[in-house]
Write a protein that holds these residues in place. Sequence first.
Motif, PDB file in Angstrom:
ATOM      1  N   LYS A  89       0.851  -1.186   0.000  1.00  0.00           N
ATOM      2  CA  LYS A  89       0.000   0.000   0.000  1.00  0.00           C
ATOM      3  C   LYS A  89       0.886   1.234   0.000  1.00  0.00           C
ATOM      4  CE  LYS A  89      -3.790   2.435   0.143  1.00  0.00           C
ATOM      5  NZ  LYS A  89      -4.739   2.455  -0.978  1.00  0.00           N
ATOM      6  N   GLU A 143       5.340   4.491   1.097  1.00  0.00           N
ATOM      7  CA  GLU A 143       5.003   3.062   1.112  1.00  0.00           C
ATOM      8  C   GLU A 143       4.746   2.649   2.563  1.00  0.00           C
ATOM      9  OE1 GLU A 143       6.565  -0.431  -1.670  1.00  0.00           O
ATOM     10  OE2 GLU A 143       7.994   0.074  -0.085  1.00  0.00           O
ATOM     11  N   VAL A 144       3.502   2.281   2.851  1.00  0.00           N
ATOM     12  CA  VAL A 144       3.109   1.972   4.230  1.00  0.00           C
ATOM     13  C   VAL A 144       3.127   0.475   4.494  1.00  0.00           C
ATOM     14  CG1 VAL A 144       1.288   2.248   5.957  1.00  0.00           C
ATOM     15  CG2 VAL A 144       1.715   4.068   4.315  1.00  0.00           C
ATOM     16  N   LEU A 145       2.625  -0.319   3.557  1.00  0.00           N
ATOM     17  CA  LEU A 145       2.688  -1.777   3.670  1.00  0.00           C
ATOM     18  C   LEU A 145       3.612  -2.310   2.587  1.00  0.00           C
ATOM     19  CD1 LEU A 145      -1.057  -2.717   4.357  1.00  0.00           C
ATOM     20  CD2 LEU A 145       0.770  -2.310   6.019  1.00  0.00           C
ATOM     21  N   GLY A 190       1.862   0.454  10.476  1.00  0.00           N
ATOM     22  CA  GLY A 190       0.974   0.103   9.369  1.00  0.00           C
ATOM     23  C   GLY A 190      -0.261  -0.654   9.812  1.00  0.00           C
ATOM     24  N   THR A 209      -3.594   0.860   8.481  1.00  0.00           N
ATOM     25  CA  THR A 209      -3.707   0.644   7.034  1.00  0.00           C
ATOM     26  C   THR A 209      -4.065  -0.802   6.739  1.00  0.00           C
ATOM     27  OG1 THR A 209      -2.112   2.407   6.575  1.00  0.00           O
ATOM     28  CG2 THR A 209      -2.485   0.785   4.836  1.00  0.00           C
ATOM     29  N   GLY A 237       5.810  -1.596   8.194  1.00  0.00           N
ATOM     30  CA  GLY A 237       5.033  -2.092   7.068  1.00  0.00           C
ATOM     31  C   GLY A 237       5.253  -3.544   6.706  1.00  0.00           C
TER      32      GLY A 237
END
Length: 236
Positions: free
Chosen positions: A15, A25-27, A49, A52, A222
Motif C-alpha cells: 500500500k 510506502e506503508v505496507l 501500518g 492501514t 510495514g
Amino acid sequence: MMTVPKVIDIESIYKTYKNEGLETEVLKGISISVGEGDYISIVGPSGAGKSTLMTILGCLGQATSGTYLLDGEEVGELNDRQLSRIRNEKIGFVFQAFHLLPGVSAFDNVMMPLVYCNKTPKGADERVERALDRVGLGHRMGHTPGQLSGGEQQRVTIARSLINDPKIILADEPTGNLDSKNGAEIMTTFDQLNSEGRTIIVITHDTVVAEHARRILTLRDGQIVSDRINETFQKS
C-alpha cells in the motif's frame, strides 16, 4: 488431519499513498492466511501500518498491489457496491470509538446493519434481541448511548457486529477507550465468541489484549516481523 478452510488469504500486499507527488510506502509485501475460527492479534508500534492493514482487511480501502481473497472472493476486483456488500455480510466491525448513534436506543443501534439491507429480514427484532442478550444487555436495549457506561456501549457495538452473522469480527483497539476492568470484560466476550467458532482479528497496541489471541502477528515498518503461536492461549 483436517484442513481448516481459509477465510482470509492475502499475498504480497503493498500500500502506497501519494500526496503532492510524494509517495509513502506503508505496507511492504504483507502475506497472511487466516483460518476459519482463528483468533489473531496484530501488534506493533505507532506507524507500523496496523491501521492501514485493518482498512484493507475490512474492505474499507484497497491495496496498491497484491491479492486478497476473502472467503474465496478476490477483493481487488470488486467495485464500491460489491465491497459494501462484503462488509455488511461477512465482516463485523468493533472500533475504539464505538460509533453509536447518539440519542438512539441500543436496540435501534444494533438494528442499523439490517436497515442497510435492501429489505429488512424477517425476524429482525428477534435477531437484535438475541444479539443484545448475547452480550448481556437484554435489559438495557431501550437505553441510549448516553445512558450506558463505556463498557456497555462497546458491548452494544459487539452486538451490532454480530447481527448479520459475519464470518469475521475485526476489532480495532476495542479496549482503547475503556478502563482495565471493562476492557477485560470486552476481551472475555471476544474469547467466548471465538470458542463458539467465530474468527476474531484484534488490532491493538496493548500486550495484555494481544495475549488473548491464539496467534500474535507483529508488524513493524510495514512488514510482518513475527507470526507466532501464543503458548499461553486457552480456548474458553
